[in-house]
Enzyme design. Sequence first.
Site, mmCIF file in Angstrom:
data_model
loop_
_atom_site.group_PDB
_atom_site.id
_atom_site.type_symbol
_atom_site.label_atom_id
_atom_site.label_comp_id
_atom_site.label_asym_id
_atom_site.label_seq_id
_atom_site.Cartn_x
_atom_site.Cartn_y
_atom_site.Cartn_z
ATOM 1 N N SER A 1 -45.000 -28.960 -73.974
ATOM 2 C CA SER A 1 -43.995 -28.105 -73.355
ATOM 3 C C SER A 1 -43.940 -28.252 -71.835
ATOM 4 C CB SER A 1 -44.244 -26.632 -73.709
ATOM 5 O OG SER A 1 -45.510 -26.205 -73.233
ATOM 6 N N GLY A 2 -44.892 -28.960 -71.230
ATOM 7 C CA GLY A 2 -44.881 -29.181 -69.783
ATOM 8 C C GLY A 2 -43.936 -30.293 -69.391
ATOM 9 N N TYR A 3 -43.835 -30.530 -68.090
ATOM 10 C CA TYR A 3 -42.922 -31.568 -67.612
ATOM 11 C C TYR A 3 -43.345 -32.955 -68.071
ATOM 12 C CZ TYR A 3 -40.857 -28.073 -64.461
ATOM 13 O OH TYR A 3 -40.229 -26.975 -63.936
ATOM 14 N N CYS B 1 -50.158 -39.510 -60.118
ATOM 15 C CA CYS B 1 -48.904 -40.095 -59.636
ATOM 16 C C CYS B 1 -49.034 -40.668 -58.233
ATOM 17 C CB CYS B 1 -47.789 -39.063 -59.705
ATOM 18 S SG CYS B 1 -48.138 -37.494 -58.868
ATOM 19 N N ASN C 1 -42.730 -39.443 -60.235
ATOM 20 C CA ASN C 1 -44.053 -38.923 -60.586
ATOM 21 C C ASN C 1 -44.199 -38.606 -62.064
ATOM 22 O OD1 ASN C 1 -42.161 -36.788 -59.496
ATOM 23 N ND2 ASN C 1 -43.681 -35.462 -60.465
#
Length: 343
Positions: free
Chosen positions: A13-15, A150, A310
Amino acid sequence: MPERVRAGIVGASGYIGGELLRLLLGHPHVEVAAATSARLAGRSVDTAHPNLRGVTDLTFVSPETLEPVDVLFAAAPHTQTMARMPEFLGLAGLVVDLSADFRLRDPAVFARYYGAPHTAPDLLGGFACGLPELYRKELTDADRISVPGCMATAAILALAPAAAAGLIEPDVVVDARTGSSGSGATAGPANTHAERSGALRVFAPAGHRHEAEIAQATGLAVRMTATGVEAVRGVQVLCHVRLTGGAGERDLWRAYRERYADEPFVRLVARRRGPHRLPDPKILAGANFCDVGFAVDGRGGATLVAALDNLVKGGAGGAVQSLNVRRGWPERTGLAFPGLHPV
């Protein structure tokens, strides 16, 4: 036709989890079997990732119900994955970790930079670095992969050719800037729009965590600062270096061309004129490229520049590229999107 592999995503559910879903749902050799979220279990994945509406009917499942898969991508927060890694290794033949928990080989260095002891130090040496440009050979038979951070990815790709060719002194300063998505989907009050909009916030004036990864990969003595900028996506690093002996621009061109001539996702960008003279993350949104360039100051110094998205080359894209290497698939598979211009 290569066989399809079943993939699971922890922390979907995160980016970063959303980018993994976007990339893997379009990958011809991957079936996404499970996407976990403790908070959103039972709800459609497009609840968290609206760009996936109509693309998939997947729903989030509870992490506790995750069943065995061929490859497991772990996108949980830093310091949380190490406790669960033995469980993850029992669920999949290949585990790709996108947290910081297995990037550093020395548990003392990890504790220094992350403020917590490493609870699985015996596993640290067993992870290949998910940066194919430097570790492709190790990735071809790896069963455990740790994707670098990143800003670390950008800085390592900017520094590695010059360092390997002996063109720069060992002491370097990395000045990084990053968009708000780097703070994650559950960032605190310092990353609300009211606080972030229009800001150039130096959130790490010294000793950013990624400097340890950069030093480990390049053998250089690294000092790193990081600034949050108004962009949502994107990382740009400026690496300030001193050139050795009589090294100059031609030597840098030679080193970078030789090192990256056959790399599918590294482009050299160092032009004398025009609006896009040096790497700029704006044109890399959604793409797996890392653009690398440099400028020589004529006084024995140089600035090495790199830019990437990123969430893609600096995260999910690097993970998928590493999977492609591990499975023997063309590295561009599922990663062909070139970015947008203008945006």
